[in-house]
Design an enzyme around this catalytic site. Sequence first.
Site, PDB file in Angstrom:
ATOM      1  N   LYS A   7       5.700   3.965  14.145  1.00 61.04           N
ATOM      2  CA  LYS A   7       4.559   3.202  14.661  1.00 61.04           C
ATOM      3  C   LYS A   7       4.829   2.697  16.070  1.00 61.04           C
ATOM      4  O   LYS A   7       3.958   2.759  16.947  1.00 61.04           O
ATOM      5  CB  LYS A   7       4.248   2.037  13.719  1.00 61.04           C
ATOM      6  CG  LYS A   7       3.659   2.482  12.400  1.00 61.04           C
ATOM      7  CD  LYS A   7       3.688   1.370  11.351  1.00 61.04           C
ATOM      8  CE  LYS A   7       3.181   1.885  10.015  1.00 61.04           C
ATOM      9  NZ  LYS A   7       3.323   0.916   8.921  1.00 61.04           N
TER      10      LYS A   7
ATOM     11  N   GLN B 238       4.778  -4.886   7.493  1.00 59.92           N
ATOM     12  CA  GLN B 238       5.156  -3.711   6.715  1.00 59.92           C
ATOM     13  C   GLN B 238       5.405  -4.078   5.252  1.00 59.92           C
ATOM     14  O   GLN B 238       6.175  -4.988   4.954  1.00 59.92           O
ATOM     15  CB  GLN B 238       6.415  -3.074   7.312  1.00 59.92           C
ATOM     16  CG  GLN B 238       6.867  -1.808   6.625  1.00 59.92           C
ATOM     17  CD  GLN B 238       5.888  -0.666   6.796  1.00 59.92           C
ATOM     18  OE1 GLN B 238       5.289  -0.507   7.847  1.00 59.92           O
ATOM     19  NE2 GLN B 238       5.748   0.145   5.764  1.00 59.92           N
TER      20      GLN B 238
ATOM     21  N   ASP C 288      -4.327  -3.275   9.224  1.00 53.79           N
ATOM     22  CA  ASP C 288      -4.045  -2.592   7.963  1.00 53.79           C
ATOM     23  C   ASP C 288      -5.243  -2.670   7.014  1.00 53.79           C
ATOM     24  O   ASP C 288      -5.261  -2.016   5.977  1.00 53.79           O
ATOM     25  CB  ASP C 288      -2.812  -3.211   7.291  1.00 53.79           C
ATOM     26  CG  ASP C 288      -1.855  -2.163   6.755  1.00 53.79           C
ATOM     27  OD1 ASP C 288      -2.071  -0.962   7.019  1.00 53.79           O
ATOM     28  OD2 ASP C 288      -0.889  -2.533   6.073  1.00 53.79           O
TER      29      ASP C 288
END
Length: 297
Positions: free
Chosen positions: A55, A99, A122
Amino acid sequence: MSEAKLIDGRVAADSLRSQVASEVADLKGRFGVTPGLAVVLVGDDPASQVYVRSKGEQSLAAGMHSVTHRLSADTPQDILIDLVRSLNADPAIHGILVQMPLPHGLDEKAVVEAIDPDKDVDGLHVVNAGRLSQGLPALSPCTPVGCMILLRQTLGEDLSGLRAVVVGRSILVGRPVAQLLLQADCTVTIAHSRTRDLAAVCREADILVAAVGRPRMIPGDWIRPGATVIDVGINRVPFDDPAKAAEGRTKLVGDVDFKSARHIAGAITPVPNGVGPMTVACLLANTVTAARRICGL
């Protein structure tokens, strides 16, 4: 017997990253805005470290501002949430991703709810989930968005009237991809472990999305001939070859039994190199979208 068309997520992801880079350059040149992505990694899970590194590299390659915060596995909940709140207040950051999974003892739901919904790239915050369910503009989870891009590139922009079956009801993939399919005017069924006669339900699908996290759960004879299969599963299993398995060697497989499915389906995503590459590319696209909205563009 003919084989299914392979849906190569790498090609689609390359195209989307190129588009994102062009949009980032436009935002910088016309408005002086550099989209910023902050990724928070807690602990030292090897798979998470690989994803986070990818990422960071891809966001920088697209010309974005990228920061990664690495915290030890024993970081207290309040310290993690304080970091999230500081990122909420940082004008250089337009997208925040924590994460998952988090180490044992940390409340994932509380951490997600601490993220500013406008920066929730997200797409897991209840505000974004609620907006998605009502068909309103929202930051949607990256993997489902990637699935929809692959479907439209395979079947065309108009998916209306197609029968879609989603196997799996997670908040990360199953439920949001079902909502996106509904918005595309598909007729959608969400199936799961307690669905009666799951095989028969799957055989009704023009579009079959497998997102259950069980290796090769769906065999080829569960698939309607000519259907488009999107396999979201990423499962690490021993090699079929006994000698390789005895050496401890493993490989990645999906939730669909690819060998049997490829002779029945009309098109199918392989694992790896199917849906996987789209997830990070869609994260970058979500960050650009968030930057535009936050800056009123």
